[in-house]
Design a protein around this motif. Structure first.
Motif, PDB file in Angstrom:
ATOM      1  N   ILE A  65       0.880  -1.162   0.000  1.00 20.22           N
ATOM      2  CA  ILE A  65       0.000   0.000   0.000  1.00 20.22           C
ATOM      3  C   ILE A  65       0.917   1.212   0.000  1.00 20.22           C
ATOM      4  CG2 ILE A  65      -1.768   1.305   1.228  1.00 20.22           C
ATOM      5  CD1 ILE A  65      -1.392  -2.315   2.015  1.00 20.22           C
ATOM      6  N   ALA A  66       0.800   2.046  -1.022  1.00 19.42           N
ATOM      7  CA  ALA A  66       1.645   3.230  -1.158  1.00 19.42           C
ATOM      8  C   ALA A  66       0.788   4.479  -0.994  1.00 19.42           C
ATOM      9  CB  ALA A  66       2.329   3.228  -2.522  1.00 19.42           C
ATOM     10  N   LEU A  67       1.170   5.333  -0.068  1.00 22.40           N
ATOM     11  CA  LEU A  67       0.440   6.564   0.207  1.00 22.40           C
ATOM     12  C   LEU A  67       1.288   7.768  -0.181  1.00 22.40           C
ATOM     13  CD1 LEU A  67      -0.653   5.827   3.905  1.00 22.40           C
ATOM     14  CD2 LEU A  67      -1.860   5.188   1.820  1.00 22.40           C
ATOM     15  N   GLU A  95      -9.961   1.354   6.148  1.00 22.54           N
ATOM     16  CA  GLU A  95     -10.913   1.527   5.045  1.00 22.54           C
ATOM     17  C   GLU A  95     -10.729   0.486   3.935  1.00 22.54           C
ATOM     18  OE1 GLU A  95     -10.561   5.561   3.712  1.00 22.54           O
ATOM     19  OE2 GLU A  95     -11.518   6.365   5.521  1.00 22.54           O
ATOM     20  N   ILE A  96      -9.497   0.063   3.707  1.00 23.83           N
ATOM     21  CA  ILE A  96      -9.263  -0.911   2.635  1.00 23.83           C
ATOM     22  C   ILE A  96      -9.172  -2.343   3.163  1.00 23.83           C
ATOM     23  CG2 ILE A  96      -8.188   0.793   1.115  1.00 23.83           C
ATOM     24  CD1 ILE A  96      -5.475  -0.499   1.779  1.00 23.83           C
ATOM     25  N   GLY A  97      -9.480  -2.519   4.442  1.00 24.60           N
ATOM     26  CA  GLY A  97      -9.542  -3.868   4.997  1.00 24.60           C
ATOM     27  C   GLY A  97      -8.217  -4.456   5.424  1.00 24.60           C
ATOM     28  N   VAL A  98      -7.215  -3.626   5.595  1.00 24.64           N
ATOM     29  CA  VAL A  98      -5.901  -4.116   6.010  1.00 24.64           C
ATOM     30  C   VAL A  98      -5.660  -3.807   7.484  1.00 24.64           C
ATOM     31  CG1 VAL A  98      -3.411  -3.950   5.537  1.00 24.64           C
ATOM     32  CG2 VAL A  98      -5.031  -3.833   3.668  1.00 24.64           C
ATOM     33  N   VAL A 136      -4.747  -6.658   9.750  1.00 23.43           N
ATOM     34  CA  VAL A 136      -3.633  -7.500   9.312  1.00 23.43           C
ATOM     35  C   VAL A 136      -2.343  -6.919   9.877  1.00 23.43           C
ATOM     36  CG1 VAL A 136      -2.352  -8.267   7.276  1.00 23.43           C
ATOM     37  CG2 VAL A 136      -4.839  -8.102   7.187  1.00 23.43           C
ATOM     38  N   ALA A 137      -1.434  -7.776  10.266  1.00 18.94           N
ATOM     39  CA  ALA A 137      -0.144  -7.300  10.752  1.00 18.94           C
ATOM     40  C   ALA A 137       0.662  -6.760   9.579  1.00 18.94           C
ATOM     41  CB  ALA A 137       0.610  -8.441  11.435  1.00 18.94           C
ATOM     42  N   VAL A 138       1.015  -5.499   9.653  1.00 16.39           N
ATOM     43  CA  VAL A 138       1.839  -4.886   8.619  1.00 16.39           C
ATOM     44  C   VAL A 138       3.284  -5.285   8.872  1.00 16.39           C
ATOM     45  CG1 VAL A 138       2.658  -2.685   7.683  1.00 16.39           C
ATOM     46  CG2 VAL A 138       0.236  -2.981   8.259  1.00 16.39           C
ATOM     47  N   SER A 139       3.946  -5.806   7.850  1.00 16.74           N
ATOM     48  CA  SER A 139       5.321  -6.275   7.991  1.00 16.74           C
ATOM     49  C   SER A 139       6.309  -5.127   8.106  1.00 16.74           C
ATOM     50  CB  SER A 139       5.710  -7.126   6.778  1.00 16.74           C
ATOM     51  OG  SER A 139       4.795  -8.186   6.613  1.00 16.74           O
ATOM     52  N   TYR A 140       6.025  -4.024   7.430  1.00 16.81           N
ATOM     53  CA  TYR A 140       6.980  -2.922   7.403  1.00 16.81           C
ATOM     54  C   TYR A 140       6.294  -1.659   6.927  1.00 16.81           C
ATOM     55  CZ  TYR A 140      10.920  -0.061   5.871  1.00 16.81           C
ATOM     56  OH  TYR A 140      11.803   0.961   5.686  1.00 16.81           O
TER      57      TYR A 140
END
Length: 108
Positions: free
Chosen positions: A50-52, A88-91, A94-98
Motif C-alpha cells: 500500500i503506497a500513500l 478503510e481498505i480492509g488491512v 492485518v499485521a503490517v510487515s513494514y
C-alpha cells in the motif's frame, strides 16, 4: 512536467527489509515509487503493498509506475492517516510487515 525522484539508500533499505513474499508493506511517502517498486517486485501472489502520498503528482506517477504490480495499491493520503486508510481498505486487522517513510531533513 515530469515527476522526478531519486530513492535514497534504495539497496540498503531493501536489503534491510528482508522482504517476505507474503508480507504486507506500507510506503507512507510513495513519491516516484522507487522504494515501492522495489518492494512490490519482491512480493509474491499473497503479498501486498500500500503506497500513500499526499502529493497528487506523486500519486499519479506512483500509480503509473506500480500499475505492473497487481498487489500494489496507491492511495492519495497523508501518512498521518495511515491507520484510517488501512482500516478503510480492509488491512487494518492485518499485521503490517513494514512501514517505510522517507522524511525530509534540513541540513542547515
Amino acid at each position: 512536467m515530469e515527476f522526478t525522484h531519486v530513492p535514497v539508500l534504495l539497496e540498503e533499505c531493501i536489503e534491510g527489509l528482508d522482504i517476505k513474499p507474503d508480507g504486507v508493506y506500507v510506503d507512507g511517502t510513495a513519491g516516484g515509487a522507487g522504494h515501492s517498486s522495489a518492494i512490490a517486485a519482491r512480493l509474491g501472489e499473497n503479498g501486498r503493498l500500500i503506497a500513500l502520498d499526499r502529493d497528487p503528482d506523486a500519486v499519479r506517477t506512483a500509480s503509473e509506475r506500480l500499475s505492473v504490480f497487481p498487489n500494489a495499491t496507491v492511495i492519495h493520503s497523508n501518512y498521518s492517516q495511515m491507520r484510517q486508510v488501512l482500516d478503510e481498505i480492509g488491512v487494518g486487522k492485518v499485521a503490517v510487515s513494514y512501514t517505510h517513510l522517507t522524511l525530509p531533513t534540513n541540513s542547515r
